[in-house]
Design an enzyme around this catalytic site. Structure first.
Site, mmCIF file in Angstrom:
data_model
loop_
_atom_site.group_PDB
_atom_site.id
_atom_site.type_symbol
_atom_site.label_atom_id
_atom_site.label_comp_id
_atom_site.label_asym_id
_atom_site.label_seq_id
_atom_site.Cartn_x
_atom_site.Cartn_y
_atom_site.Cartn_z
ATOM 1 N N ASP A 64 0.859 -1.177 0.000
ATOM 2 C CA ASP A 64 0.000 0.000 0.000
ATOM 3 C C ASP A 64 0.900 1.234 0.000
ATOM 4 O O ASP A 64 2.069 1.149 0.386
ATOM 5 C CB ASP A 64 -0.900 -0.045 1.241
ATOM 6 C CG ASP A 64 -1.756 1.202 1.357
ATOM 7 O OD1 ASP A 64 -2.305 1.661 0.332
ATOM 8 O OD2 ASP A 64 -1.861 1.727 2.485
ATOM 9 N N ASP B 107 -0.058 5.067 0.999
ATOM 10 C CA ASP B 107 -0.199 6.020 2.110
ATOM 11 C C ASP B 107 -0.210 5.295 3.453
ATOM 12 O O ASP B 107 -1.008 4.385 3.679
ATOM 13 C CB ASP B 107 -1.488 6.830 1.947
ATOM 14 C CG ASP B 107 -1.539 7.592 0.629
ATOM 15 O OD1 ASP B 107 -0.467 7.961 0.105
ATOM 16 O OD2 ASP B 107 -2.651 7.819 0.116
#
Ligand SMILES: [Zn+2]
Length: 206
Positions: A25, A27
């Site tokens: 991922d 953020d």
């Protein structure tokens, strides 16, 4: 690079053989979580992101970034701005001599009703996590064996995505640290940060 060739990393990444991949991922994992990030200057690397990517780049795993970016659908910025933010991430990594093998984002968002929304992206798509569209696209592009792959994320949505794709999962305590609680999921491992996650994955014999 030459040492990589010597230790067989390049040979193993020949795409005619099924590849192993660590999906990450963005953020809260590679860059600091600040809520909705929509300007390149808001992007700042997480403390151990470079070290984690360095470990992956010299491993037998591809490193592919998978991120939901509803900021365009919500009318906060244009698709070009998201591309610019993605480029900034790759540039910051590159300045530190590491890289993501590829990066995918979903610009869609299903819930209508935000005042500034961009209707072109307000659709139910197949790529928004926890759906697996982006992982499936990567799997076809790079001949990835998802069952020998991992998803590292800071939310239950990420862990659910990994599960949905048949991969194993690591939750990190940076970013949202699983606090979104959208899905009742149990990661295979929990690490302090992305470096801890990568070190755990690379410590396993398989
Ligand atoms: Zn999408």
């Amino acid at each position: 690079m030459e040492s990589d060739i010597r230790n067989g990393v390049v040979a193993a990444k020949n795409l005619s053989k099924p590849q192993k991949c660590v999906f990450l991922d963005r953020d809260g994992v590679l860059n600091k979580h600040i809520g909705l990030l929509y300007k390149p200057e808001q992007l700042e690397l997480e403390q151990t992101a470079v070290a984690a990517m360095a470990r992956l780049n010299t491993s037998q795993y591809l490193a592919v970034v998978i991120t939901n970016q509803p900021v365009v659908a919500r009318g906060l910025c244009e698709i070009e701005d998201v591309d610019e933010i993605q480029n900034k991430l790759q540039t910051l990594l590159g300045e530190n001599h590491v890289y993501a093998d590829d990066m995918f984002y979903c610009p869609h968002h299903p819930d209508k009703g935000y005042p500034e929304e961009n209707p072109a992206y307000k659709i139910e798509c197949g790529c928004r996590k926890p759906k697996t569209g982006m992982l499936m696209t990567a799997a076809v592009k790079y001949n990835i064996d998802l069952t020998n792959s991992w998803f590292i994320g800071d939310t239950t949505v990420d862990i659910k995505t990994g599960e949905n794709a048949g991969a194993r999962t690591v939750l990190v305590r940076t970013g949202e640290a699983g606090g979104d609680r959208k899905y009742d999921v149990t990661p295979d491992f929990t690490a302090d940060d992305v470096l801890g996650a990568v070190e755990y994955i690379l410590s396993l014999k398989d």
